[in-house]
Scaffold this active site. Structure first.
Site, mmCIF file in Angstrom:
data_model
loop_
_atom_site.group_PDB
_atom_site.id
_atom_site.type_symbol
_atom_site.label_atom_id
_atom_site.label_comp_id
_atom_site.label_asym_id
_atom_site.label_seq_id
_atom_site.Cartn_x
_atom_site.Cartn_y
_atom_site.Cartn_z
ATOM 1 C CB SER A 147 -0.888 0.013 1.247
ATOM 2 O OG SER A 147 -1.528 1.268 1.422
ATOM 3 C CE1 TYR A 160 -4.243 -1.994 5.165
ATOM 4 C CE2 TYR A 160 -3.304 0.197 4.849
ATOM 5 C CZ TYR A 160 -3.860 -0.956 4.323
ATOM 6 O OH TYR A 160 -4.015 -1.075 2.963
#
Length: 257
Positions: A147, A160
């Protein structure tokens, strides 16, 4: 002489985790379009069966393996069975992932462990297990879905972001260690895409506006735009690419967020 490298995946077997919906489903179907047979892994059988039906309608084989990817023993059992059934794995996509949007002050131990196990631990154990078979076969491709959160600070949760940064670093280390065996390891770093998991967030006009302010292309991505990069990294066209993270982000990482 044809110097254009092949983007086809004919006669390849690909394993995609988190393949029941969203990014995983799109990549799995895209691999089938490129000629691969696809092994589908996730927790929910019904979602996997939906993806399998799409792949089978395209004339490719789909193998359904419902697996809790946070469970090391289930990973071991599933991969062993996959190798018996398919005979090989040419491509692995570690896509399974999740997020719990807690502030750093509010993160619980259970939240930390759940996100770490799903996003990072599962990717390593899948890579280790499948990587051994690739080593024996003389090579393969591993693609980790990271990401932009792995390289720039985001308001999406510290845990995350930490898992995605670790995935990017794991990609580099595995590429270095396994390159001599013909195993290419790369990752893809998406920004916001329209998926079932982001649908609610993207309906928030203020939140969407903040996203678009940091996106030079001034829109969120659509899932087919992740398929091409994944097929490229899985194909002969990327035979000399390893240890890299390809950001598919509309230019977002130019800024930060």
């Amino acid at each position: 002489m044809n110097v254009l490298p092949s983007f086809q995946l004919k006669d390849k077997v690909a394993v995609v985790t988190g393949a029941g919906r969203g990014i995983g489903q799109a990549i799995a179907v895209g691999f089938a379009d490129a000629g691969a047979d696809v092994v589908l892994m996730a927790r929910t059988m019904s979602d996997l069966e939906d993806t399998a039906k799409i792949i089978q309608e395209k004339g490719q084989k789909a193998y359904v393996y419902p697996t809790d990817l946070t469970d090391h023993d289930q990973i071991h059992t599933s991969v062993e069975s996959i190798l018996v059934e398919t005979g090989k794995v040419d491509i692995l996509v570690n896509n399974a992932g999740m997020n719990i949007r807690s502030s750093a002050f509010e993160v619980t131990d259970q939240e930390w462990q759940t996100i770490m196990d799903t996003n990072l631990r599962s990717a390593f154990w899948m890579s280790q297990k499948v990587g051994k078979s690739m080593k024996e076969a003389g090579g393969g491709r591993i693609i980790n879905i990271a990401s932009v959160a792995g390289t720039t600070a985001l308001r999406t949760g510290v845990v995350y972001a930490s898992t995605k940064a670790a995935l990017i670093q794991m990609t580099k280390n595995l590429a270095l260690e396994w390159g001599e065996y013909g195993i290419n390891v790369n990752s893809i770093g998406p920004w916001y895409f329209k998926t079932p998991l982001t649908e609610k967030l993207l309906k928030d006009e203020e939140y969407l506006s903040a996203i678009l302010d940091r996106t030079p292309l001034k829109r969120v991505g659509v899932l087919p735009e992740l398929v091409g990069p994944a097929v490229f990294l899985a194909s002969d066209a990327a035979s000399y690419v390893t240890g890299q993270t390809l950001f598919v982000d509309g230019g977002m990482t130019i800024y930060g967020f």
